[in-house]
Design an enzyme around this catalytic site. Structure first.
Site, PDB file in Angstrom:
ATOM      1  N   TYR A 132       6.186  -1.321   2.241  1.00  0.00           N
ATOM      2  CA  TYR A 132       5.103  -1.090   3.389  1.00  0.00           C
ATOM      3  C   TYR A 132       5.853  -0.395   4.524  1.00  0.00           C
ATOM      4  O   TYR A 132       5.607   0.405   5.088  1.00  0.00           O
ATOM      5  CB  TYR A 132       3.870  -2.088   3.346  1.00  0.00           C
ATOM      6  CG  TYR A 132       3.255  -1.703   4.454  1.00  0.00           C
ATOM      7  CD1 TYR A 132       1.921  -1.403   4.806  1.00  0.00           C
ATOM      8  CD2 TYR A 132       3.727  -2.419   5.890  1.00  0.00           C
ATOM      9  CE1 TYR A 132       1.606  -1.261   5.476  1.00  0.00           C
ATOM     10  CE2 TYR A 132       3.226  -2.461   6.255  1.00  0.00           C
ATOM     11  CZ  TYR A 132       1.148  -2.142   7.246  1.00  0.00           C
ATOM     12  OH  TYR A 132       0.590  -2.147   7.852  1.00  0.00           O
ATOM     13  N   SER A 153       2.884   0.122  12.231  1.00  0.00           N
ATOM     14  CA  SER A 153       2.678  -0.849  12.250  1.00  0.00           C
ATOM     15  C   SER A 153       4.202  -2.227  13.156  1.00  0.00           C
ATOM     16  O   SER A 153       4.879  -1.250  12.308  1.00  0.00           O
ATOM     17  CB  SER A 153       2.743  -1.155  10.727  1.00  0.00           C
ATOM     18  OG  SER A 153       2.623  -2.906  10.558  1.00  0.00           O
TER      19      SER A 153
END
Length: 332
Positions: free
Chosen positions: A189, A164
């Site tokens: 994350y 990501s």
């Protein structure tokens, strides 16, 4: 120790003919995957479900490991050539058991897409106190791929890690990987997404006979992909009012400009898993169905790749640490 590398992966576009608006079906148009076997973690929800659909429509047999098998079976109902098996990436014993069952079948894998994960969830401790994002998004997949090494296809296997642009927010926090001194859900994350990319980088090195540090046996190519910005169940831990504050949705609740549909979001992983254009570009970080170029801004919607996820020394260091934590390393 893994072999020390000195050069970052080259990140240059290939001009593939696809782009941000391409869908997984667009990428596979004219491609016949009959006779191939794919494994897609997270393949029953969000981008993973679109990935499963596209691969199956192209003729692949798709295996979907799932923490909630009954939910997965419901989601995959009507999609041909799919099967579901229990697997919890947060539980390394569950990962090992799944892999043992698969290897007993004698089947090989042509495609393995590591798409399952969690995002910005409350502080969660896994196993011996590991931070949840790092444990589930990275260590679970690290163990999965290592255990499945005997299933590498004689004709070669593609492994795709869904990373990501969230990696913009954090390199690996070598001094405090498990957030012992204070938890931040977004940095946790982000670190896991950096780990996904570094894992693909070093896996490609180890999986290619003839490359420095690689073992013998069938050829394995690995890639990391940024799928783009998409609203899926991955955001389930984030309150809807925060979606507006983050600029993900309009005041009317519609996806903001620049966001992709799930079918578009699945395209880059499917492209990386199948495109012959990537055969000589293993370890690359991809975006919009092409190799991503170095990020020139900090705008995650624009994307690109930050230098810390193309650093082979960091990739080798993370591999060694991951092997130590999971007690598995089938590539040496």
């Amino acid at each position: 120790m893994t072999t020390k590398q000195t050069r970052h992966t080259k990140q240059r576009k290939l001009s593939t003919g696809f782009g941000a608006h391409s869908t997984a079906d667009d990428v596979l148009a004219g491609t016949d995957l009959t006779g191939t076997t794919a494994l897609v973690t997270g393949g029953y929800s969000g981008l993973g479900l679109e990935t499963t659909r596209a691969l199956a429509r192209a003729g692949a047999h798709v295996i979907v490991p799932a923490r909630r098998p009954s939910v997965a079976w419901d989601a995959l109902r009507g999609i041909p050539r799919t099967e579901v098996h229990g697997l919890d990436l947060a539980d390394l014993e569950s990962v090992r058991a799944f892999c043992e069952r698969f290897l007993e079948t004698g089947r090989t894998l042509d495609i393995l897409i590591n798409g399952a994960g969690v995002m910005a969830c409350p502080e969660t401790r896994v196993g011996p106190g590991w931070e949840g994002h790092f444990a589930i998004n990275h260590l679970g997949h690290f163990a999965l791929v290592n255990h499945l090494r005997p299933a590498v296809s004689p004709s070669g296997t593609r492994v795709v890690s869904v990373a990501s642009s969230g990696h913009f927010l954090s390199d690996i926090r070598w001094s405090d990987i498990h957030f012992r001194t204070g938890y931040d859900r977004w940095l946790a994350y982000a670190q896991s997404k950096t780990a996904n990319a570094l894992f693909a980088l070093h896996l490609d090195n180890l999986g290619n006979p003839g490359k420095p540090g690689s073992g013998s046996g069938p050829r394995l190519r690995a890639f990391a992909v940024h799928p783009g910005s998409i609203l899926t169940p991955l955001q389930r831990h984030i309150p809807r009012e925060e979606w507006l504050v983050q600029g993900w949705v309009t005041p009317e609740g519609e996806p903001a400009e620049g966001f992709k549909t799930p079918a578009q979001g699945a395209a880059t992983a499917v492209w990386a898993a199948t495109s012959p254009l990537l055969e000589d570009h293993g370890g690359a970080y991809c975006q919009d169905c092409d190799i991503a170029e170095p990020a020139m801004t900090d705008d995650m919607l624009i994307g690109g790749v930050k230098p810390w996820v193309t650093d082979p020394d960091a990739a080798a260091r993370l591999w060694d640490l991951s092997s130590e934590l999971t007690r598995v390393d089938a590539f040496r």
